[in-house]
Design a protein around this motif. Structure first.
Motif, PDB file in Angstrom:
ATOM      1  N   LEU B  20      21.393  56.146  56.278  1.00 55.93           N
ATOM      2  CA  LEU B  20      21.935  57.518  55.977  1.00 55.93           C
ATOM      3  C   LEU B  20      22.390  57.301  54.537  1.00 55.93           C
ATOM      4  CD1 LEU B  20      22.561  60.172  56.775  1.00 55.93           C
ATOM      5  CD2 LEU B  20      24.466  59.329  58.485  1.00 55.93           C
ATOM      6  N   ASP B  22      21.409  56.086  52.339  1.00 53.28           N
ATOM      7  CA  ASP B  22      19.927  56.511  51.283  1.00 53.28           C
ATOM      8  C   ASP B  22      20.200  58.058  51.492  1.00 53.28           C
ATOM      9  OD1 ASP B  22      19.628  53.567  51.139  1.00 53.28           O
ATOM     10  OD2 ASP B  22      18.558  53.604  52.315  1.00 53.28           O
ATOM     11  N   VAL B  23      19.952  58.164  52.553  1.00 54.64           N
ATOM     12  CA  VAL B  23      19.147  60.030  52.723  1.00 54.64           C
ATOM     13  C   VAL B  23      20.678  60.044  52.033  1.00 54.64           C
ATOM     14  CG1 VAL B  23      19.248  61.549  53.883  1.00 54.64           C
ATOM     15  CG2 VAL B  23      18.204  59.050  54.298  1.00 54.64           C
ATOM     16  N   LEU B  24      21.637  60.242  52.029  1.00 52.16           N
ATOM     17  CA  LEU B  24      22.884  61.217  51.097  1.00 52.16           C
ATOM     18  C   LEU B  24      23.234  61.086  50.325  1.00 52.16           C
ATOM     19  CD1 LEU B  24      26.039  60.117  53.725  1.00 52.16           C
ATOM     20  CD2 LEU B  24      24.782  62.790  53.087  1.00 52.16           C
ATOM     21  N   ASN B  25      23.158  60.076  49.730  1.00 51.39           N
ATOM     22  CA  ASN B  25      22.421  59.585  48.442  1.00 51.39           C
ATOM     23  C   ASN B  25      21.779  59.919  47.225  1.00 51.39           C
ATOM     24  OD1 ASN B  25      23.795  58.240  45.945  1.00 51.39           O
ATOM     25  ND2 ASN B  25      21.843  56.975  45.908  1.00 51.39           N
ATOM     26  N   ILE B  26      19.912  59.780  47.873  1.00 48.20           N
ATOM     27  CA  ILE B  26      18.412  60.774  47.968  1.00 48.20           C
ATOM     28  C   ILE B  26      18.709  62.031  47.881  1.00 48.20           C
ATOM     29  CG2 ILE B  26      16.315  60.144  46.977  1.00 48.20           C
ATOM     30  CD1 ILE B  26      16.842  57.199  47.952  1.00 48.20           C
ATOM     31  N   ILE B  27      18.576  62.551  48.655  1.00 48.94           N
ATOM     32  CA  ILE B  27      17.930  63.866  48.900  1.00 48.94           C
ATOM     33  C   ILE B  27      18.768  64.733  49.231  1.00 48.94           C
ATOM     34  CG2 ILE B  27      16.488  62.233  50.195  1.00 48.94           C
ATOM     35  CD1 ILE B  27      17.022  64.418  52.924  1.00 48.94           C
TER      36      ILE B  27
END
Lengths: 252, 141
Positions: B20, B22-27
Protein backbone atom coordinates in the motif's frame (compact mmCIF):
# COMPACT_ATOMS: atom_id res chain seq x y z
CA UNK A 1 -17.90 -7.44 -24.14
CA UNK A 2 -21.04 -6.07 -22.62
CA UNK A 3 -22.35 -8.54 -20.16
CA UNK A 4 -25.94 -7.60 -19.75
CA UNK A 5 -28.25 -4.70 -19.37
CA UNK A 6 -27.59 -4.24 -15.71
CA UNK A 7 -23.86 -3.99 -16.18
CA UNK A 8 -24.33 -1.57 -19.03
CA UNK A 9 -26.26 0.70 -16.75
CA UNK A 10 -23.78 0.44 -13.92
CA UNK A 11 -21.08 2.90 -13.05
CA UNK A 12 -17.88 1.80 -14.68
CA UNK A 13 -14.64 1.97 -12.79
CA UNK A 14 -11.94 2.59 -15.40
CA UNK A 15 -8.41 1.27 -14.82
CA UNK A 16 -6.87 2.18 -18.10
CA UNK A 17 -6.78 1.98 -21.86
CA UNK A 18 -5.42 -0.84 -23.98
CA UNK A 19 -5.36 -1.43 -27.72
CA UNK A 20 -8.62 -3.00 -28.87
CA UNK A 21 -8.23 -6.73 -29.03
CA UNK A 22 -5.43 -6.81 -26.50
CA UNK A 23 -5.45 -9.97 -24.46
CA UNK A 24 -6.25 -9.19 -20.85
CA UNK A 25 -4.99 -11.77 -18.37
CA UNK A 26 -7.97 -13.82 -17.23
CA UNK A 27 -9.22 -13.93 -13.70
CA UNK A 28 -8.23 -10.45 -12.63
CA UNK A 29 -9.82 -9.27 -9.42
CA UNK A 30 -10.75 -5.63 -9.59
CA UNK A 31 -12.09 -2.98 -7.26
CA UNK A 32 -14.58 -4.22 -4.69
CA UNK A 33 -13.41 -7.72 -5.56
CA UNK A 34 -15.40 -7.62 -8.79
CA UNK A 35 -14.27 -9.02 -12.13
CA UNK A 36 -12.48 -6.98 -14.75
CA UNK A 37 -13.96 -6.43 -18.17
CA UNK A 38 -13.10 -4.68 -21.40
CA UNK A 39 -15.19 -2.16 -23.34
CA UNK A 40 -13.93 -1.45 -26.83
CA UNK A 41 -14.66 1.32 -29.30
CA UNK A 42 -12.56 1.91 -32.37
CA UNK A 43 -8.90 1.11 -31.91
CA UNK A 44 -8.94 1.23 -28.12
CA UNK A 45 -10.60 -0.43 -25.22
CA UNK A 46 -11.17 0.59 -21.63
CA UNK A 47 -10.38 -1.89 -18.89
CA UNK A 48 -13.27 -1.59 -16.47
CA UNK A 49 -15.20 -3.06 -13.60
CA UNK A 50 -18.94 -2.54 -13.37
CA UNK A 51 -19.61 -1.29 -9.86
CA UNK A 52 -22.93 -1.37 -8.12
CA UNK A 53 -22.14 1.25 -5.57
CA UNK A 54 -19.60 3.80 -6.66
CA UNK A 55 -20.06 5.67 -3.40
CA UNK A 56 -18.26 2.96 -1.53
CA UNK A 57 -15.26 2.94 -3.85
CA UNK A 58 -11.97 4.40 -2.83
CA UNK A 59 -10.72 2.13 -0.10
CA UNK A 60 -7.06 1.22 0.23
CA UNK A 61 -8.07 -2.23 -1.07
CA UNK A 62 -9.46 -0.59 -4.17
CA UNK A 63 -6.22 1.29 -4.64
CA UNK A 64 -4.26 -1.94 -4.42
CA UNK A 65 -6.66 -3.60 -6.86
CA UNK A 66 -6.28 -0.67 -9.24
CA UNK A 67 -2.52 -1.06 -9.32
CA UNK A 68 -2.58 -4.85 -9.35
CA UNK A 69 -4.89 -4.93 -12.37
CA UNK A 70 -2.82 -2.37 -14.24
CA UNK A 71 0.54 -3.91 -13.37
CA UNK A 72 -0.62 -7.37 -14.36
CA UNK A 73 -1.77 -6.07 -17.72
CA UNK A 74 1.43 -4.05 -18.10
CA UNK A 75 3.55 -7.14 -17.55
CA UNK A 76 2.07 -8.59 -20.72
CA UNK A 77 1.33 -5.61 -22.92
CA UNK A 78 0.82 -1.88 -23.21
CA UNK A 79 -1.68 -0.05 -21.07
CA UNK A 80 -2.34 3.58 -20.30
CA UNK A 81 -3.27 3.91 -16.64
CA UNK A 82 -6.15 6.12 -15.62
CA UNK A 83 -5.80 8.06 -12.44
CA UNK A 84 -7.10 6.14 -9.43
CA UNK A 85 -10.78 6.69 -8.79
CA UNK A 86 -11.94 7.22 -12.34
CA UNK A 87 -15.62 6.33 -12.65
CA UNK A 88 -17.95 7.02 -15.53
CA UNK A 89 -21.71 6.75 -15.23
CA UNK A 90 -22.31 3.87 -17.61
CA UNK A 91 -20.81 1.79 -20.37
CA UNK A 92 -22.49 3.76 -23.14
CA UNK A 93 -20.84 6.99 -22.10
CA UNK A 94 -17.50 5.26 -22.35
CA UNK A 95 -18.12 3.51 -25.64
CA UNK A 96 -20.11 6.21 -27.41
CA UNK A 97 -18.50 9.38 -26.13
CA UNK A 98 -15.22 9.07 -24.30
CA UNK A 99 -13.35 6.43 -26.25
CA UNK A 100 -14.24 7.85 -29.69
CA UNK A 101 -13.22 11.35 -28.71
CA UNK A 102 -9.89 10.28 -27.28
CA UNK A 103 -8.54 8.09 -30.09
CA UNK A 104 -5.73 10.45 -31.08
CA UNK A 105 -4.67 11.01 -27.53
CA UNK A 106 -4.65 7.31 -26.73
CA UNK A 107 -2.75 6.60 -29.92
CA UNK A 108 -0.03 9.03 -28.90
CA UNK A 109 0.01 7.73 -25.35
CA UNK A 110 0.34 4.13 -26.41
CA UNK A 111 3.02 4.98 -28.94
CA UNK A 112 5.04 6.49 -26.16
CA UNK A 113 4.92 3.39 -23.98
CA UNK A 114 4.91 0.77 -26.71
CA UNK A 115 7.00 -2.29 -25.91
CA UNK A 116 7.96 -0.88 -22.57
CA UNK A 117 6.96 -1.01 -18.93
CA UNK A 118 7.71 1.12 -15.94
CA UNK A 119 10.11 0.17 -13.21
CA UNK A 120 10.46 2.14 -10.03
CA UNK A 121 13.67 2.09 -8.06
CA UNK A 122 13.78 3.44 -4.57
CA UNK A 123 17.11 3.79 -2.85
CA UNK A 124 17.37 4.60 0.81
CA UNK A 125 20.26 4.89 3.20
CA UNK A 126 20.89 2.34 5.85
CA UNK A 127 20.41 5.03 8.39
CA UNK A 128 22.93 4.21 11.07
CA UNK A 129 25.74 3.54 8.63
CA UNK A 130 25.37 6.88 6.94
CA UNK A 131 24.77 8.77 10.16
CA UNK A 132 28.06 7.34 11.38
CA UNK A 133 29.74 8.66 8.25
CA UNK A 134 28.34 12.08 8.94
CA UNK A 135 29.49 12.04 12.55
CA UNK A 136 32.95 11.05 11.39
CA UNK A 137 33.10 13.65 8.65
CA UNK A 138 31.64 16.64 10.42
CA UNK A 139 33.32 17.75 13.66
CA UNK A 140 30.42 20.00 14.54
CA UNK A 141 28.04 17.04 14.34
CA UNK A 142 30.36 15.02 16.53
CA UNK A 143 30.57 17.86 19.04
CA UNK A 144 26.82 18.38 19.20
CA UNK A 145 26.30 14.69 19.52
CA UNK A 146 28.52 14.63 22.56
CA UNK A 147 26.96 17.77 23.95
CA UNK A 148 23.42 16.48 23.73
CA UNK A 149 24.02 12.86 24.60
CA UNK A 150 23.77 13.13 28.35
CA UNK A 151 21.01 15.67 28.51
CA UNK A 152 17.31 15.49 28.39
CA UNK A 153 15.57 16.57 25.28
CA UNK A 154 14.26 19.64 27.03
CA UNK A 155 17.66 20.72 28.33
CA UNK A 156 19.38 20.33 25.00
CA UNK A 157 16.61 21.28 22.66
CA UNK A 158 18.45 23.83 20.56
CA UNK A 159 21.58 21.76 20.26
CA UNK A 160 19.45 18.85 19.21
CA UNK A 161 17.67 20.85 16.58
CA UNK A 162 21.01 22.08 15.28
CA UNK A 163 22.44 18.58 15.34
CA UNK A 164 19.49 17.20 13.46
CA UNK A 165 19.63 20.01 10.97
CA UNK A 166 23.30 19.36 10.24
CA UNK A 167 22.67 15.65 9.95
CA UNK A 168 19.78 16.14 7.56
CA UNK A 169 21.90 18.54 5.51
CA UNK A 170 24.62 15.93 5.43
CA UNK A 171 22.16 13.32 4.25
CA UNK A 172 20.86 15.55 1.51
CA UNK A 173 24.39 16.31 0.37
CA UNK A 174 25.27 12.64 0.23
CA UNK A 175 22.01 11.86 -1.50
CA UNK A 176 22.70 14.31 -4.26
CA UNK A 177 25.95 12.51 -5.05
CA UNK A 178 24.69 9.00 -4.63
CA UNK A 179 21.50 9.63 -6.54
CA UNK A 180 23.46 10.99 -9.47
CA UNK A 181 25.45 7.80 -9.63
CA UNK A 182 22.30 5.70 -9.53
CA UNK A 183 20.49 7.74 -12.14
CA UNK A 184 23.54 7.73 -14.39
CA UNK A 185 23.83 3.98 -14.14
CA UNK A 186 20.18 3.25 -14.88
CA UNK A 187 19.18 5.98 -17.30
CA UNK A 188 21.07 4.58 -20.29
CA UNK A 189 18.99 1.41 -19.95
CA UNK A 190 15.68 3.28 -19.94
CA UNK A 191 13.71 4.99 -22.63
CA UNK A 192 12.70 7.75 -20.24
CA UNK A 193 13.19 8.44 -16.58
CA UNK A 194 11.57 10.62 -13.96
CA UNK A 195 13.36 11.34 -10.72
CA UNK A 196 11.38 12.20 -7.67
CA UNK A 197 12.70 14.22 -4.83
CA UNK A 198 13.24 12.64 -1.50
CA UNK A 199 10.23 12.46 0.72
CA UNK A 200 12.26 11.29 3.70
CA UNK A 201 15.53 12.66 4.89
CA UNK A 202 17.23 9.31 4.44
CA UNK A 203 15.96 8.71 0.92
CA UNK A 204 18.65 8.63 -1.70
CA UNK A 205 16.47 8.74 -4.78
CA UNK A 206 13.32 7.44 -6.31
CA UNK A 207 13.54 6.83 -9.99
CA UNK A 208 10.73 5.88 -12.34
CA UNK A 209 12.02 4.41 -15.57
CA UNK A 210 10.23 3.50 -18.76
CA UNK A 211 12.15 0.44 -19.87
CA UNK A 212 11.99 -1.35 -23.20
CA UNK A 213 10.93 -4.93 -22.78
CA UNK A 214 14.15 -5.92 -24.53
CA UNK A 215 16.18 -4.03 -21.96
CA UNK A 216 14.26 -5.20 -18.94
CA UNK A 217 16.73 -7.85 -17.87
CA UNK A 218 19.68 -5.54 -18.22
CA UNK A 219 17.87 -2.91 -16.21
CA UNK A 220 17.09 -5.38 -13.46
CA UNK A 221 20.65 -6.62 -13.50
CA UNK A 222 22.06 -3.13 -13.23
CA UNK A 223 19.74 -2.34 -10.34
CA UNK A 224 20.93 -5.50 -8.66
CA UNK A 225 24.54 -4.51 -9.32
CA UNK A 226 23.95 -1.15 -7.71
CA UNK A 227 22.34 -2.80 -4.72
CA UNK A 228 25.25 -5.20 -4.38
CA UNK A 229 27.85 -2.46 -4.63
CA UNK A 230 26.06 -0.40 -1.99
CA UNK A 231 25.08 -3.30 0.21
CA UNK A 232 25.00 -2.31 3.85
CA UNK A 233 24.92 1.38 3.02
CA UNK A 234 22.02 1.85 0.65
CA UNK A 235 19.00 -0.39 0.33
CA UNK A 236 17.27 -0.72 -3.00
CA UNK A 237 13.69 -1.57 -3.71
CA UNK A 238 12.66 -2.36 -7.25
CA UNK A 239 9.05 -2.43 -8.36
CA UNK A 240 7.91 -3.55 -11.75
CA UNK A 241 7.06 -4.24 -14.40
CA UNK A 242 4.35 -1.70 -13.72
CA UNK A 243 1.90 0.27 -15.79
CA UNK A 244 3.59 3.47 -16.98
CA UNK A 245 2.13 5.71 -14.28
CA UNK A 246 4.84 8.30 -14.69
CA UNK A 247 4.79 8.27 -18.46
CA UNK A 248 1.28 9.06 -19.51
CA UNK A 249 -0.15 12.27 -20.81
CA UNK A 250 1.87 14.82 -22.64
CA UNK A 251 5.49 14.05 -22.99
CA UNK A 252 7.58 15.78 -20.42
CA UNK B 1 4.40 -11.54 -14.88
CA UNK B 2 4.66 -10.09 -11.45
CA UNK B 3 4.91 -13.52 -9.91
CA UNK B 4 8.25 -14.05 -11.58
CA UNK B 5 9.69 -10.92 -10.12
CA UNK B 6 10.09 -12.16 -6.61
CA UNK B 7 12.56 -14.83 -7.64
CA UNK B 8 15.02 -12.28 -8.85
CA UNK B 9 17.58 -10.37 -6.98
CA UNK B 10 19.91 -11.10 -4.15
CA UNK B 11 20.68 -7.68 -2.77
CA UNK B 12 17.72 -5.85 -4.09
CA UNK B 13 14.35 -5.84 -2.41
CA UNK B 14 12.09 -7.12 -5.13
CA UNK B 15 8.51 -7.51 -3.92
CA UNK B 16 6.24 -9.45 -6.21
CA UNK B 17 3.49 -6.96 -5.71
CA UNK B 18 3.34 -3.41 -4.51
CA UNK B 19 2.53 -2.64 -0.91
CA UNK B 20 0.00 0.00 0.00
CA UNK B 21 2.82 2.39 0.78
CA UNK B 22 4.36 1.74 -2.62
CA UNK B 23 1.08 2.29 -4.33
CA UNK B 24 0.35 5.47 -2.45
CA UNK B 25 3.76 6.71 -3.25
CA UNK B 26 3.92 5.73 -6.87
CA UNK B 27 0.51 5.86 -8.36
CA UNK B 28 -1.84 7.95 -6.34
CA UNK B 29 -2.72 10.94 -8.49
CA UNK B 30 -0.93 9.59 -11.51
CA UNK B 31 -2.58 8.63 -14.72
CA UNK B 32 -4.89 9.89 -17.37
CA UNK B 33 -7.90 11.92 -16.42
CA UNK B 34 -11.21 11.79 -18.20
CA UNK B 35 -12.41 15.34 -18.37
CA UNK B 36 -15.75 16.23 -16.92
CA UNK B 37 -16.00 13.26 -14.63
CA UNK B 38 -15.35 13.58 -10.98
CA UNK B 39 -12.97 11.15 -9.46
CA UNK B 40 -13.77 8.97 -6.53
CA UNK B 41 -11.30 9.78 -3.84
CA UNK B 42 -9.24 7.55 -1.71
CA UNK B 43 -10.95 7.08 1.60
CA UNK B 44 -10.11 5.40 4.82
CA UNK B 45 -6.56 6.47 5.40
CA UNK B 46 -6.88 10.18 5.83
CA UNK B 47 -6.48 10.15 9.55
CA UNK B 48 -3.27 8.25 9.21
CA UNK B 49 -1.98 10.48 6.51
CA UNK B 50 -2.67 13.70 8.30
CA UNK B 51 -0.81 12.48 11.34
CA UNK B 52 1.85 10.92 9.29
CA UNK B 53 2.89 13.70 7.04
CA UNK B 54 6.39 14.85 7.53
CA UNK B 55 8.48 17.62 6.13
CA UNK B 56 12.16 17.06 5.72
CA UNK B 57 13.14 20.56 6.72
CA UNK B 58 11.24 20.62 9.97
CA UNK B 59 12.12 20.70 13.62
CA UNK B 60 10.34 17.41 14.01
CA UNK B 61 12.61 15.76 11.46
CA UNK B 62 15.68 17.38 12.96
CA UNK B 63 14.86 16.06 16.40
CA UNK B 64 14.25 12.63 15.03
CA UNK B 65 17.61 12.56 13.32
CA UNK B 66 19.36 14.09 16.29
CA UNK B 67 17.93 11.25 18.31
CA UNK B 68 19.05 8.68 15.76
CA UNK B 69 22.52 10.19 15.74
CA UNK B 70 22.70 10.15 19.50
CA UNK B 71 21.66 6.54 19.53
CA UNK B 72 24.59 5.49 17.34
CA UNK B 73 27.04 3.41 19.27
CA UNK B 74 30.02 4.10 17.06
CA UNK B 75 31.90 5.96 19.78
CA UNK B 76 30.58 3.80 22.49
CA UNK B 77 33.07 3.84 25.34
CA UNK B 78 30.86 2.31 27.90
CA UNK B 79 30.03 5.53 29.66
CA UNK B 80 27.81 6.57 26.80
CA UNK B 81 25.49 3.68 27.01
CA UNK B 82 23.31 4.63 29.98
CA UNK B 83 23.00 8.08 28.54
CA UNK B 84 22.03 6.71 25.21
CA UNK B 85 19.48 4.50 26.85
CA UNK B 86 18.16 7.42 28.78
CA UNK B 87 17.72 9.44 25.67
CA UNK B 88 15.98 6.53 24.05
CA UNK B 89 13.50 6.19 26.85
CA UNK B 90 12.70 9.81 26.93
CA UNK B 91 11.91 9.83 23.31
CA UNK B 92 9.87 6.68 23.42
CA UNK B 93 6.52 8.29 23.14
CA UNK B 94 7.58 10.72 20.51
CA UNK B 95 8.90 7.98 18.33
CA UNK B 96 5.61 6.28 17.97
CA UNK B 97 4.59 8.11 14.86
CA UNK B 98 7.71 7.27 12.98
CA UNK B 99 7.48 3.52 12.65
CA UNK B 100 4.16 2.23 11.48
CA UNK B 101 3.15 5.34 9.72
CA UNK B 102 6.33 6.16 7.97
CA UNK B 103 5.38 4.25 4.89
CA UNK B 104 2.18 6.14 4.44
CA UNK B 105 3.81 9.35 5.46
CA UNK B 106 6.58 9.16 2.97
CA UNK B 107 4.18 7.87 0.44
CA UNK B 108 1.99 10.88 0.67
CA UNK B 109 4.68 13.45 0.74
CA UNK B 110 6.24 11.72 -2.19
CA UNK B 111 3.00 11.60 -4.06
CA UNK B 112 2.04 15.11 -3.35
CA UNK B 113 5.10 17.23 -3.47
CA UNK B 114 7.78 15.48 -5.25
CA UNK B 115 6.26 15.01 -8.62
CA UNK B 116 8.25 16.53 -11.36
CA UNK B 117 7.74 16.95 -15.03
CA UNK B 118 4.19 15.86 -14.80
CA UNK B 119 1.70 17.24 -17.21
CA UNK B 120 -0.21 19.74 -15.16
CA UNK B 121 -3.52 18.87 -16.70
CA UNK B 122 -3.45 15.56 -14.93
CA UNK B 123 -3.28 17.10 -11.56
CA UNK B 124 -6.41 19.14 -11.65
CA UNK B 125 -8.74 16.94 -9.75
CA UNK B 126 -7.40 15.70 -6.52
CA UNK B 127 -10.26 16.31 -4.23
CA UNK B 128 -9.65 14.17 -1.21
CA UNK B 129 -5.91 14.04 -1.29
CA UNK B 130 -5.97 17.62 -0.22
CA UNK B 131 -6.56 16.29 3.22
CA UNK B 132 -3.21 14.63 3.15
CA UNK B 133 -1.33 17.68 2.08
CA UNK B 134 -2.84 20.33 4.22
CA UNK B 135 -0.49 21.73 6.78
CA UNK B 136 -1.18 19.54 9.69
CA UNK B 137 -1.20 20.34 13.32
CA UNK B 138 1.98 18.71 14.47
CA UNK B 139 2.12 17.36 17.91
CA UNK B 140 3.78 19.97 19.99
CA UNK B 141 7.14 18.98 21.28
Amino acid sequence: MKEDQINDMSDQYVYGIVPAGAAIPPGLSGVQGEPVDVLAAGDYAAVVTAVGDAESLGTPEDLLAHSAVLDTIAAAGPVLPMVFGTVVPDADVLVDEILPSMQDSYAAGLRRVRNAAQFTVRARYARDVVLAEIVAENPEVARLREATAGHSEEASHFDRVRLGELVVEGLRRKASEDSTAIVNALSPLARETVTREASQADDVVELAALVDRDAQQRFEQEAENLARKSAGRITFRLLGPQAPYDFVGEEA
Amino acid sequence: MTSMAQQRGGYIDRPHSSSLADVLNIILDKGLVIDAYVRVSLVGIEILTIDARIVIASVDTYLRFAEATNRLDLYQHGKDLPEVMEGLNRSGAKGKSSGLLSGVKEALTGGDEARQSRPSEEQEERPRQKAASRPEPRKSE
